[in-house]
Design an enzyme around this catalytic site. Structure first.
Site: not given
Length: 359
Positions: A43-44, A81-82, A121, A139, A25, A193, A203, A38
């Site tokens: 949550q995945t 996937l929930g 978002y 996010d 993507w 991070c 970093c 997106e």
């Protein structure tokens, strides 16, 4: 010393150029593909979501095909996937786009946020990635980077915290190629991070990082958890008659809306023997035989605000009892389906574990 805006953005973009993952993507401006990725990745984790993204894109290559697909089919493909409300909202959103926007995604975040399932978002992500609108995405990864680097201790779950982070993020967004910068800072939070034990020595932002200089990396960002976890106990009846079994489609106002599971009795506490006397199971015993009763094994399923504990008991109905079973299912709003049909129905992960013999 905290870097100025240009240096901060430049270092993240430079890091992104040699460290980013090659994800499908990221090589497109197609808002449909970006939207699909997106929503799936909410949550995945990427590793889990990528096969679903590829499967959905192959089955539904554009918003028109997604909108015209039956919701049951989409829920079945979403299985595992929930957070199934995402799939239901996507179906509504696709139809909104087809019927109200001629199948085209709006080119700005304000209009995008009016669509079902697209919050601030996701609207910012689509608008910046596909249409180069200079609007910042915020996010969990971005919260973490900004909180640690700039030393922001406001609760990221609070309204004030969200406004503060969004305002800061908007001051940093690059006017040129804003989508690339948004991708870069999210990727920086996902790979560099990270929440626990980040490699601060490697970093590129270390010399100006507030949290690193004060040994506060493990303390930021601040996220206050005040959600009460509810425990629920389900006793499922696995009812069979030859090659047929009883299922029910879950309705609105509860978890797993639109998915199929079995008739159940829910109790507030860990159930005792009284479950067998409940109306559902008492009626079944009039024409069915309790063939398996294993109250010892509980299937546990964790949701955001709930813990589900489920046990399964089997009822077997003989062929002569088929008419009575059929009548019973109709009276109770259940469905009598052939075992071959069960595979095509969307089911909660908990039920899949039971059917697949997982412990």
């Amino acid at each position: 010393m905290i870097l100025n805006k240009e240096a901060f953005v430049g270092r993240i973009l430079n890091w992104y150029g040699h460290s980013k993952r090659d994800l499908p993507w990221r090589n497109t401006k197609d808002p449909y593909i970006i939207w699909l990725s997106e929503i799936i990745l909410q949550q995945t984790r990427v590793a889990q979501g990528l096969p679903y993204f590829e499967k959905f894109l192959e089955k539904y290559p554009d918003v028109q095909s997604f909108a015209s697909a039956p919701l049951d089919e989409i829920l079945r493909m979403w299985q595992g996937l929930g957070y199934y409300s995402r799939a239901r909202n996507m179906h509504i959103c696709a139809n909104q786009l087809v019927h109200n926007y001629n199948g085209e995604f709006p080119a700005n975040s304000v209009e995008l946020s009016k669509l079902k399932g697209i919050g601030s978002y996701t609207a910012a992500a689509i608008a910046s990635f596909a249409f180069d609108e200079p609007v910042a995405v915020v996010d969990g990864n971005v919260f973490r980077v900004l909180s640690r680097y700039f030393g922001i201790s406001e609760d990221i779950n609070s309204s004030l915290g969200k406004k503060q982070f969004q305002a800061l993020a908007n001051t940093l967004i690059a006017k040129e190629n804003p989508g690339e910068y948004n991708q870069a800072i999210m990727e920086f939070g996902a790979l560099q991070c990270v929440p626990i034990n980040p490699d601060c020595n490697a970093c590129p932002l270390r010399d100006g990082c507030f949290a690193y200089a004060r040994n506060m990396v493990g303390e930021l960002p601040v996220k206050v958890k005040n959600t009460r976890i509810k425990e629920r106990f389900f006793i499922y009846g696995h009812v069979t008659c030859g090659d047929y079994l009883v299922v029910k489609q879950r309705g609105e106002g509860d978890i797993w809306q639109g998915l199929h599971d079995f008739p159940l009795v829910e109790t507030a506490l860990l159930p005792q023997r009284e479950w067998i006397e409940s109306r559902v199971f008492a009626e079944l015993r009039e024409f069915g035989t309790l063939v398996v009763e294993d109250e010892r094994h509980w299937f546990k399923h964790i949701l955001t605000h709930q813990r589900i504990f489920a046990s399964f008991v089997r009822f077997e109905v003989s062929d002569v009892g088929f008419p009575a079973l059929k009548n019973w299912t109709e009276q109770n709003g259940f469905k009598l389906v052939h075992v071959d049909q069960l595979e095509s129905l969307g089911k909660p992960r908990l039920l899949l574990k039971y059917l697949n013999g997982e412990k």
